[in-house]
Design a protein around this motif. Sequence first.
Motif, PDB file in Angstrom:
ATOM      1  N   LEU A 121      -9.962  -0.863   0.459  1.00  0.00           N
ATOM      2  CA  LEU A 121     -10.550  -0.910   1.808  1.00  0.00           C
ATOM      3  C   LEU A 121      -9.497  -1.225   2.857  1.00  0.00           C
ATOM      4  N   LEU A 122      -8.632  -2.198   2.558  1.00  0.00           N
ATOM      5  CA  LEU A 122      -7.654  -2.638   3.546  1.00  0.00           C
ATOM      6  C   LEU A 122      -6.469  -1.692   3.676  1.00  0.00           C
ATOM      7  N   ALA A 123      -6.455  -0.638   2.872  1.00  0.00           N
ATOM      8  CA  ALA A 123      -5.437   0.405   3.039  1.00  0.00           C
ATOM      9  C   ALA A 123      -5.773   1.319   4.217  1.00  0.00           C
ATOM     10  N   PHE A 124      -7.008   1.218   4.721  1.00  0.00           N
ATOM     11  CA  PHE A 124      -7.450   2.050   5.833  1.00  0.00           C
ATOM     12  C   PHE A 124      -7.544   1.215   7.103  1.00  0.00           C
ATOM     13  N   ARG A 125      -7.243   1.821   8.218  1.00  0.00           N
ATOM     14  CA  ARG A 125      -7.331   1.133   9.500  1.00  0.00           C
ATOM     15  C   ARG A 125      -8.732   1.229  10.092  1.00  0.00           C
ATOM     16  N   ASP A 126      -9.228   2.447  10.252  1.00  0.00           N
ATOM     17  CA  ASP A 126     -10.469   2.643  10.990  1.00  0.00           C
ATOM     18  C   ASP A 126     -11.641   3.088  10.123  1.00  0.00           C
ATOM     19  N   GLU A 165       0.226 -14.596  -5.070  1.00  0.00           N
ATOM     20  CA  GLU A 165       0.838 -13.617  -5.948  1.00  0.00           C
ATOM     21  C   GLU A 165       0.968 -12.315  -5.176  1.00  0.00           C
ATOM     22  N   GLN A 166       1.389 -11.252  -5.851  1.00  0.00           N
ATOM     23  CA  GLN A 166       1.545  -9.959  -5.206  1.00  0.00           C
ATOM     24  C   GLN A 166       0.531  -8.964  -5.762  1.00  0.00           C
ATOM     25  N   MET A 167       0.124  -8.015  -4.911  1.00  0.00           N
ATOM     26  CA  MET A 167      -0.752  -6.945  -5.364  1.00  0.00           C
ATOM     27  C   MET A 167      -0.338  -5.650  -4.691  1.00  0.00           C
ATOM     28  N   LEU A 168      -0.690  -4.549  -5.319  1.00  0.00           N
ATOM     29  CA  LEU A 168      -0.394  -3.248  -4.705  1.00  0.00           C
ATOM     30  C   LEU A 168      -1.530  -2.279  -4.970  1.00  0.00           C
ATOM     31  N   VAL A 169      -1.669  -1.347  -4.052  1.00  0.00           N
ATOM     32  CA  VAL A 169      -2.528  -0.182  -4.208  1.00  0.00           C
ATOM     33  C   VAL A 169      -1.619   1.032  -4.044  1.00  0.00           C
ATOM     34  N   LYS A 170      -1.688   1.939  -5.002  1.00  0.00           N
ATOM     35  CA  LYS A 170      -0.823   3.119  -4.973  1.00  0.00           C
ATOM     36  C   LYS A 170      -1.686   4.366  -5.116  1.00  0.00           C
ATOM     37  N   PHE A 171      -1.446   5.337  -4.238  1.00  0.00           N
ATOM     38  CA  PHE A 171      -2.244   6.559  -4.227  1.00  0.00           C
ATOM     39  C   PHE A 171      -1.466   7.720  -4.841  1.00  0.00           C
ATOM     40  N   GLY A 172      -2.201   8.588  -5.520  1.00  0.00           N
ATOM     41  CA  GLY A 172      -1.597   9.782  -6.105  1.00  0.00           C
ATOM     42  C   GLY A 172      -1.683  10.957  -5.152  1.00  0.00           C
ATOM     43  N   THR A 173      -1.825  12.147  -5.708  1.00  0.00           N
ATOM     44  CA  THR A 173      -1.889  13.377  -4.922  1.00  0.00           C
ATOM     45  C   THR A 173      -3.317  13.895  -4.911  1.00  0.00           C
ATOM     46  N   PRO A 174      -3.861  14.255  -3.739  1.00  0.00           N
ATOM     47  CA  PRO A 174      -5.245  14.743  -3.687  1.00  0.00           C
ATOM     48  C   PRO A 174      -5.439  15.985  -4.558  1.00  0.00           C
ATOM     49  N   ILE A 175      -6.586  16.041  -5.217  1.00  0.00           N
ATOM     50  CA  ILE A 175      -6.942  17.166  -6.081  1.00  0.00           C
ATOM     51  C   ILE A 175      -8.165  17.847  -5.481  1.00  0.00           C
ATOM     52  N   SER A 176      -8.025  19.101  -5.093  1.00  0.00           N
ATOM     53  CA  SER A 176      -9.168  19.864  -4.592  1.00  0.00           C
ATOM     54  C   SER A 176      -9.984  20.367  -5.779  1.00  0.00           C
ATOM     55  N   ILE A 177     -11.307  20.195  -5.701  1.00  0.00           N
ATOM     56  CA  ILE A 177     -12.144  20.716  -6.789  1.00  0.00           C
ATOM     57  C   ILE A 177     -12.695  22.103  -6.466  1.00  0.00           C
ATOM     58  N   ARG A 178     -12.275  22.671  -5.323  1.00  0.00           N
ATOM     59  CA  ARG A 178     -12.744  24.020  -4.965  1.00  0.00           C
ATOM     60  C   ARG A 178     -12.407  25.052  -6.041  1.00  0.00           C
ATOM     61  N   ARG A 231       0.877  -1.175   0.000  1.00  0.00           N
ATOM     62  CA  ARG A 231       0.000   0.000   0.000  1.00  0.00           C
ATOM     63  C   ARG A 231       0.907   1.215   0.000  1.00  0.00           C
ATOM     64  N   LEU A 232       1.036   1.811  -1.157  1.00  0.00           N
ATOM     65  CA  LEU A 232       2.067   2.815  -1.409  1.00  0.00           C
ATOM     66  C   LEU A 232       1.498   4.227  -1.371  1.00  0.00           C
ATOM     67  N   GLN A 233       2.311   5.136  -0.837  1.00  0.00           N
ATOM     68  CA  GLN A 233       1.992   6.563  -0.764  1.00  0.00           C
ATOM     69  C   GLN A 233       0.698   6.816   0.013  1.00  0.00           C
ATOM     70  N   THR A 234       0.501   6.024   1.074  1.00  0.00           N
ATOM     71  CA  THR A 234      -0.671   6.224   1.920  1.00  0.00           C
ATOM     72  C   THR A 234      -0.603   7.551   2.680  1.00  0.00           C
ATOM     73  N   GLU A 235       0.594   8.138   2.719  1.00  0.00           N
ATOM     74  CA  GLU A 235       0.714   9.449   3.363  1.00  0.00           C
ATOM     75  C   GLU A 235      -0.032  10.525   2.580  1.00  0.00           C
ATOM     76  N   HIS A 236      -0.394  10.233   1.337  1.00  0.00           N
ATOM     77  CA  HIS A 236      -1.165  11.184   0.534  1.00  0.00           C
ATOM     78  C   HIS A 236      -2.651  11.164   0.874  1.00  0.00           C
ATOM     79  N   ILE A 237      -3.085  10.170   1.663  1.00  0.00           N
ATOM     80  CA  ILE A 237      -4.507  10.077   2.015  1.00  0.00           C
ATOM     81  C   ILE A 237      -4.829  11.155   3.048  1.00  0.00           C
ATOM     82  N   PRO A 238      -5.768  12.055   2.773  1.00  0.00           N
ATOM     83  CA  PRO A 238      -6.134  13.087   3.753  1.00  0.00           C
ATOM     84  C   PRO A 238      -6.664  12.473   5.046  1.00  0.00           C
ATOM     85  N   ALA A 239      -6.653  13.261   6.088  1.00  0.00           N
ATOM     86  CA  ALA A 239      -7.102  12.784   7.399  1.00  0.00           C
ATOM     87  C   ALA A 239      -8.552  12.323   7.341  1.00  0.00           C
ATOM     88  N   ASP A 240      -8.870  11.347   8.180  1.00  0.00           N
ATOM     89  CA  ASP A 240     -10.242  10.867   8.283  1.00  0.00           C
ATOM     90  C   ASP A 240     -11.153  12.036   8.647  1.00  0.00           C
TER      91      ASP A 240
END
Length: 455
Positions: free
Chosen positions: A65-70, A186-199, A35-44
């Motif tokens: 789903l499993l990239a999130f804890r709570d 086998e192996q799998m990955l989820v990779k996150f990009g950079t959040p985009i604000s639509i404001r 689970r890559l670049q999870t630091e890009h996920i905004p706060a809950d």
Amino acid sequence: MATAKKTDKPGILYRLFKTYVRFVHDRIYYSRTYRLQTEHIPADGTPLLIVSNHQNCLNDPLGILLAFRDRKPYFITRADVFDYHPLIRKFLYAIGLLPAFRIDYEGEAALKKNEATFRVSERALAKGHTVVMFPESGHQDKHWLGTFSLGYAKLAFEAAELDGFRTEIFILPACNHYSDYFHIQEQMLVKFGTPISIRPYYELYRTRPRTAQREVNALVRRQIEDLMLDVRDLEHYPAIDFLRNTWGRKYALRHGYDADKLPDRLLSDRALVAALQRAQATDAEAVRKVYDDARTLQDGIRKMKISDGLFDRPPSRVAVLARTGLCLLLLPAWLCSLWPNALNFVIPALILRRMTDKMFYGTFLLTVSTLFTIPLLYALTFALTWIYVSLWAAAVYLAALPFLALFAWYYRTFLVRTLQAWRFRTHMKTETGQTLQTLRADMHQRLNRLLENKS
């Protein structure tokens, strides 16, 4: 970034069930998950719409789903997966999946049902929840990015409109990637990009909503293309896929990537596909010949029932005999490990015989095993062992069952590769085998020349 809103935490039963699903998913079904670049996920609590490519049916939303804890995201996914069985439908709703109806599959009349799904999702998004969508409106059976529906952008702007555009909505691009779609371990990955604000697009949306949606979609799609393996040359896709899974290992090692780690292979495969595209632009005939030879080689390997890697590491007679002896030595242990683990593969396979979409295989293997066969068969095994042996023996046996399942799978894999080694030694003595070996060596030399200083 906007201040996160307070959201309700999932209940204890949901968290326990998610822990169980994570164990099966991360330890039994896949050998390794990233689970890559999870630091890009905004706060809950931040209104967040995650948009991802779609390749592997229910395995894609489970990976996210499993990239999130709570947090408990809402997923909008194809409606037909809700129709297979009432228990499956209840499970999908329980983990936050909502149905999306498509004109090409459920018909125009069914599109009205989307209004309820979108209203629920919009309200959840405006309240600070996370919503996940797959805008390709169907999974792909190849590593390429299909056409996006703008429904996700419409949902994001309408969620912002609920409180007069005071809430800042973010869209987070993501990608799923797999080393193999159809086998376990086998192996799998989820990779996150950079959040985009639509404001910044709120004013444009007030006057030209479709234009605002298209501009946001362009940003989202560009990020997903940069995250995933996007093979656009679908005409030659089988040859390209074969090359990246065979010769691609050499390419990865030559360019400093770890060929055994999926994140590195993703980067290497992206570089390889780009290099092939550049080579095709300068010498289309030479690349076409490589693709033709790759298909010939793939067909020959398939008919011989061997693996390409054996050409690089031809097994000696002593090595093959040693592997065969080990297979015989471990055969009794393997037979013991088949109960009840073999049924976890047989039962989903029987269900899947009635389906034409092969991409449901991984979903049914994972879902049916997780929800039904593992709990029921493991519980039955525990009860029988307790009745006929003892409680302690039953507890130890239950704890060992997941490891026995892995042993059963790896023994099978070892046995298959041993048989391939026998066949390889037999076929390489024939004229057809020698011709195939010569074709492969010549093709690899031409690939090296074509991609030299172009990768």
